[in-house]
Design an enzyme around this catalytic site. Structure first.
Site, PDB file in Angstrom:
ATOM      1  N   TYR A 173     -37.909  63.093  38.086  1.00 47.11           N
ATOM      2  CA  TYR A 173     -36.799  63.755  36.718  1.00 47.11           C
ATOM      3  C   TYR A 173     -36.224  62.708  36.265  1.00 47.11           C
ATOM      4  CZ  TYR A 173     -38.567  68.668  36.122  1.00 47.11           C
ATOM      5  OH  TYR A 173     -38.772  69.559  36.201  1.00 47.11           O
ATOM      6  N   GLN A 231     -38.044  73.557  23.473  1.00 46.85           N
ATOM      7  CA  GLN A 231     -38.443  73.773  24.545  1.00 46.85           C
ATOM      8  C   GLN A 231     -38.164  71.833  25.660  1.00 46.85           C
ATOM      9  OE1 GLN A 231     -42.801  74.900  24.532  1.00 46.85           O
ATOM     10  NE2 GLN A 231     -42.494  74.646  22.502  1.00 46.85           N
ATOM     11  N   ASN A 232     -37.634  71.133  24.439  1.00 46.68           N
ATOM     12  CA  ASN A 232     -36.979  70.202  24.939  1.00 46.68           C
ATOM     13  C   ASN A 232     -35.836  69.526  25.679  1.00 46.68           C
ATOM     14  OD1 ASN A 232     -39.861  69.179  23.860  1.00 46.68           O
ATOM     15  ND2 ASN A 232     -38.493  67.943  21.683  1.00 46.68           N
ATOM     16  N   HIS A 247     -35.213  75.332  27.640  1.00 50.54           N
ATOM     17  CA  HIS A 247     -35.532  74.955  29.174  1.00 50.54           C
ATOM     18  C   HIS A 247     -34.217  73.657  29.536  1.00 50.54           C
ATOM     19  CE1 HIS A 247     -39.867  75.473  28.200  1.00 50.54           C
ATOM     20  NE2 HIS A 247     -39.418  76.928  28.202  1.00 50.54           N
ATOM     21  N   CYS A 256     -25.124  71.623  40.082  1.00 46.85           N
ATOM     22  CA  CYS A 256     -24.331  72.088  41.232  1.00 46.85           C
ATOM     23  C   CYS A 256     -25.354  73.340  42.202  1.00 46.85           C
ATOM     24  CB  CYS A 256     -22.874  71.981  41.695  1.00 46.85           C
ATOM     25  SG  CYS A 256     -23.015  72.457  43.313  1.00 46.85           S
ATOM     26  N   SER A 262     -48.024  73.139  21.478  1.00 42.15           N
ATOM     27  CA  SER A 262     -48.911  73.085  21.372  1.00 42.15           C
ATOM     28  C   SER A 262     -48.869  74.429  21.706  1.00 42.15           C
ATOM     29  CB  SER A 262     -50.174  72.330  23.587  1.00 42.15           C
ATOM     30  OG  SER A 262     -49.007  72.658  24.402  1.00 42.15           O
TER      31      SER A 262
END
Ligand code: OAD
Length: 248
Positions: free
Chosen positions: A66, A99-100, A117, A125, A186
């Site tokens: 990430y 969704q980004n 998302h 936390c 997609s």
């Protein structure tokens, strides 16, 4: 009258527009998509990284992945497509469901953005759920400033539920819209993809912008097979020189 002209007319008439965006809209900002050959998943298996189980087993590895994505996102700027959606918001009621996790719609000053998302520019936390903005070069794993507990990325992982408020607002937006734009996804991840199907069931005018066909393409009134910025330019600025490579 061509399909593009009809779509322009429908767009001008629409009083309420719902937009679903996916990784493709940020591709022109230099953020890799997930499922392309050069996509983010290529060297990684999502089930190894984007799940609660993976995080429990190896939080450091998951955070490394990430952090690599955060470094890209943090430097990225909204592109023409994000800016054109902001322009459209100035003309009509518009809700963006994305969704980004890159926060680029907000960076482009769009005000009605639902992040299905989550948002990778923040940590959350694990104890008190406080959200904190991630800073460049943050230590892995980041710690909560209030209670010093480990924090996780503020994103939704596979196997986790979406925020129910955000999801119900997204469903409302797609139920009440008279036109829906599906851009750069997609359309294989649920429940996002079903928002377009829901709109279709209401008889909503559907426009897709994607260089490639998707499972939704055949449901749409217009499928513009081009990039997000070119597709939006040709829809919103009919006199622009934006080339639309292919419409179906
Ligand atoms: P994908 O990588 O699955 O799809 C990106 C889509 O963008 C593809 O259909 C491409 O054809 C299209 N595309 C590529 N370049 C484009 C451009 N310049 N303009 C317009 N479209 C372009 O990404 P998503 O559909 O967003 O979830 O993936 C959905 C979810 O799967 C993500 O939110 C993520 C991932 O697993 C989670 O992390 C929970």
């Amino acid at each position: 009258m061509t399909k593009l002209h009809n779509a322009q007319k429908a767009l001008n008439k629409a009083k309420s527009i719902a937009v679903l965006t996916g990784a493709g809209i940020s591709q022109e900002s230099g953020i890799p998509t997930f499922r392309a050959k050069e996509g983010l998943w290529r060297n990684y298996h999502p089930e190894e990284l984007a799940t609660p189980q993976a995080y429990k087993q190896n939080p450091h590895l998951v955070w490394e992945w990430y952090k690599m994505r955060f470094d890209i996102i943090n430097k990225a700027k909204p592109n023409q497509a994000h800016k054109l959606l902001k322009q459209l918001e100035n003309q009509t009621q518009l809700t963006i469901v994305t969704q980004n996790v890159d926060g680029l719609h907000t960076k482009a000053n769009s005000s009605s953005v639902l992040e299905l998302h989550g948002n990778l520019t923040q940590s959350r936390c694990e104890n008190c759920h406080t959200l904190s903005p991630l800073q460049p070069n943050f230590d892995i794993p980041p710690k909560c400033k209030h209670c010093n507990t480990r924090a996780r990325p503020n994103v939704v992982w596979f196997g986790e539920s979406l925020d129910q408020n955000i999801l119900s607002n997204a469903i409302n937006a797609f139920t009440n819209a008279d036109l829906a734009l599906i851009i750069g996804t997609s359309a294989v991840v649920e429940p996002a993809a079903s928002l377009a199907r829901l709109a279709k069931q209401q008889g909503t005018y559907l426009i897709e912008i994607n260089p490639n066909k998707t499972p939704l393409s055949n449901l749409t009134n217009l499928s513009l097979q081009t990039t997000a910025s070119q597709g939006l330019s040709s829809l919103l600025n009919p006199h622009s020189n934006a080339a639309v490579e292919k419409t179906t």
